[in-house]
Design a protein around this motif. Structure first.
Motif: not given
Length: 444
Positions: A260, A307-308, A311, A313, A315, A414-415, A418
Motif C-alpha cells: 500500500y 480503480r480500487q 474492485d 475496496k 480508499v 492505494v494498493h 491499482y
C-alpha cells in the motif's frame, strides 16, 4: 505613501463601508449568525446528493471524539471491511485505543532518539524548536500506521476499549509532552556535561518507563493475548482463543502493508511530479519504514482511487477538511460557502500558493466509500466515510464534489495493483528529502 494608518484613511474606509448597503446587510447577518452560517449557499446542496454509481458497503460510523486519531480511524475502517467479509459480519470495529497506546510509546522513543541525533544543534535553532513544538502529536501518516501494524498488529475494540483519555487525549498528551521536553533538556544538558551517547541512552530507558506507566494509567494495559468472540449475520457464534495482535491481523486481514503506497498531489515548484519524497525526522517507530510519497497530478490520484473502489475496496485519503465544507448535511464543495460574496472580496490563491504560504495543508484523514461517475466515466462527486460520529454529516457520511477533490485533497493510499506500470516504476526512485516543517510533513 504613508507607513501608518492615518485619520484620513480611516475616514475613507468608514465612508466606503457606509456607502454600500450590501455591507450593512452582511454585517447584520454575520454579527447575529457568524460567518459560515451567513455564507452558506443552500442551493449548492441540491447538486451534492448522497447518491453514487459506485457505493461500497461499510460498517457503522465510528467516532474519534475529542482526539486527533482520524488517520488511525480511517485506516482501521478500511481494514475492518476485510474482517466483515471473511466472517460475514454486519459491522465490526478494531481497537483504536490499542494502536494509540503503541503509537504514543513509539513516538516518545522516536522523539528522544531525534534529540540524541541533534545534540549539537543550537537549542534556539529552528530544528530543535520544531522537535519540541509537538513531540507527541495525536496525528499521523499512513506509513506510520503501517509501522504500528507490522510490529503490534490489531485487536478487536472490545479487547481494548476506549477510555476517557483515549476519547479525549489532550490531558494525558499534555502531561507526557511536558515530561518529554524535560527529558530533552536532561539529555542535552547531559551531553553538554560530557556524557556519552551510550550513557544518555541508559537514561532514555528510564524515561520511556515513565511514559509507559503514564500510558497504562490513562489507556489501560494492552493485551498480550486475547479471546476473539463475535456473532455473524446468520447468528453463528465465533470464538478463537490465544490470539495476539499480530496473529489476529495476519489471519483476519492479511494485508502486505508494503504493497500500500501513498500518492500525493503537491503542485509546488520544489516538488516535481513523478518523483518520490520523504520528510526528515518524521516517523513514529525508529526501526520502521520512513514516510514515502509519490507526487502525481491530481487526476492520477482520482484514477487510482476509482480503480480500487471499482474492485470493491475503500480508499484512505488525506485532505484539508476545514476548507469550503459544512457539517450539516456533510457537504464539501467549493461553492457551499461564499465568503467572497459576503465580504465583497475574493480568495484567489492556487493550490500551490496555498501550500507555499501556509493557507492549506492536510489536516484530516477519512475513507472514500464510493464515487459517482457520469456517462463518460468521469467522477462528479465522492462518498466520504468520516469518523466524527453519526450526528456529523448525513449519518456520518459526507459528499465531496470533484472540484473540491482537486483543490483540497492531498493524499490517497492505494494498493500497488491499482497503479500504472509507469507509476510502479517511479516508486522505486530514491526519495527526495523535505525539511521537517514542509507542509507535506503535516499529520492528519
Amino acid at each position: 505613501m504613508n507607513q501608518n494608518i492615518t485619520t484620513a484613511e480611516l475616514e475613507g474606509f468608514e465612508k466606503g463601508f457606509a456607502a454600500d448597503p450590501a455591507k450593512r446587510v452582511a454585517q447584520l447577518a454575520v454579527t447575529a449568525n457568524g460567518v459560515n452560517k451567513s455564507a452558506t449557499d443552500p442551493l449548492v446542496q441540491r447538486e451534492d446528493r448522497h447518491q453514487f454509481s459506485i457505493q461500497l458497503e461499510a460498517g457503522k460510523i465510528t467516532n474519534q471524539k475529542s482526539s486527533g486519531r482520524c488517520w488511525m480511524f480511517a485506516a482501521l475502517n478500511t481494514m475492518r471491511v476485510e474482517i466483515m467479509k471473511k466472517l460475514n459480519l454486519e459491522t465490526f470495529e478494531l481497537s483504536q485505543n490499542y494502536t494509540l497506546f503503541y503509537d504514543k510509546l513509539e513516538k516518545a522513543n522516536y522523539f528522544l532518539e531525534s534529540i540524541l541525533d541533534t545534540l549539537d544543534e543550537p537549542t534556539d535553532g529552528r530544528l530543535i524548536a520544531h522537535l519540541l513544538s509537538a513531540p507527541l502529536n495525536d496525528g499521523g501518516q499512513w506509513d506510520m500506521l503501517c509501522n504500528l501494524i507490522e510490529k503490534y498488529g490489531v485487536v478487536p475494540k472490545d479487547t481494548m476499549p476506549e477510555t476517557a483519555c483515549s476519547s479525549s487525549t489532550w490531558e494525558v498528551t499534555g502531561y507526557m509532552t511536558r515530561k518529554l521536553r524535560e527529558f530533552a533538556c536532561a539529555l542535552r544538558e547531559g551531553h553538554a556535561a560530557g556524557k556519552t551517547v551510550d550513557q544518555l541512552r541508559e537514561q532514555k530507558e528510564a524515561m520511556l518507563s515513565d511514559i509507559y506507566n503514564m500510558l497504562c494509567i490513562a489507556l489501560g494495559n494492552p493485551p498480550k493475548t486475547f479471546t476473539f468472540e463475535t456473532r455473524d449475520k446468520d447468528k453463528k457464534f465465533i470464538r478463537e482463543e490465544g490470539l495476539t495482535g499480530k496473529s489476529f491481523f495476519e489471519k483476519y486481514i492479511g494485508w502486505d502493508m508494503s504493497s500500500y503506497v501513498s500518492l500525493i498531489n503537491a503542485p509546488t515548484a520544489g516538488k516535481p511530479y513523478h518523483k518520490t519524497f520523504t520528510v526528515k525526522l518524521l516517523g513514529n517507530i525508529v526501526e520502521g519504514r520512513p514516510v514515502k510519497y509519490l507526487n502525481l497530478p491530481i487526476e492520477d490520484l482520482k484514477a487510482a482511487a476509482i480503480r480500487q473502489m471499482q474492485d470493491g475496496k475503500p480508499v484512505w485519503f488525506g485532505c484539508d477538511v476545514g476548507k469550503c465544507s459544512i457539517r450539516e448535511g456533510g457537504i464539501m464543495d467549493l461553492n457551499i460557502l461564499r465568503p467572497d460574496a459576503l465580504f465583497g472580496t475574493g480568495f484567489g490563491m492556487t493550490k500551490a500558493q496555498r501550500l507555499d504560504y501556509g493557507d492549506s495543508l492536510m489536516t484530516h484523514a477519512m475513507v472514500f466509500q464510493g464515487v459517482n461517475l457520469d456517462e463518460s466515466g468521469k467522477p462528479t462527486r465522492w462518498r466520504v466515510e468520516n469518523s466524527w460520529g453519526k450526528d456529523s454529516g448525513a449519518d456520518g457520511y459526507y459528499v465531496m464534489s470533484d472540484e473540491w477533490f482537486s483543490e483540497y485533497t492531498y493524499q490517497v493510499v492505494v494498493h500497488k495493483d491499482y497503479l500504472t506500470e509507469e507509476q510502479r516504476a517511479e516508486l522505486q526512485q530514491a526519495p527526495i528529502e523535505l525539511e521537517p516543517w514542509d507542509p507535506m510533513g503535516s499529520l492528519a
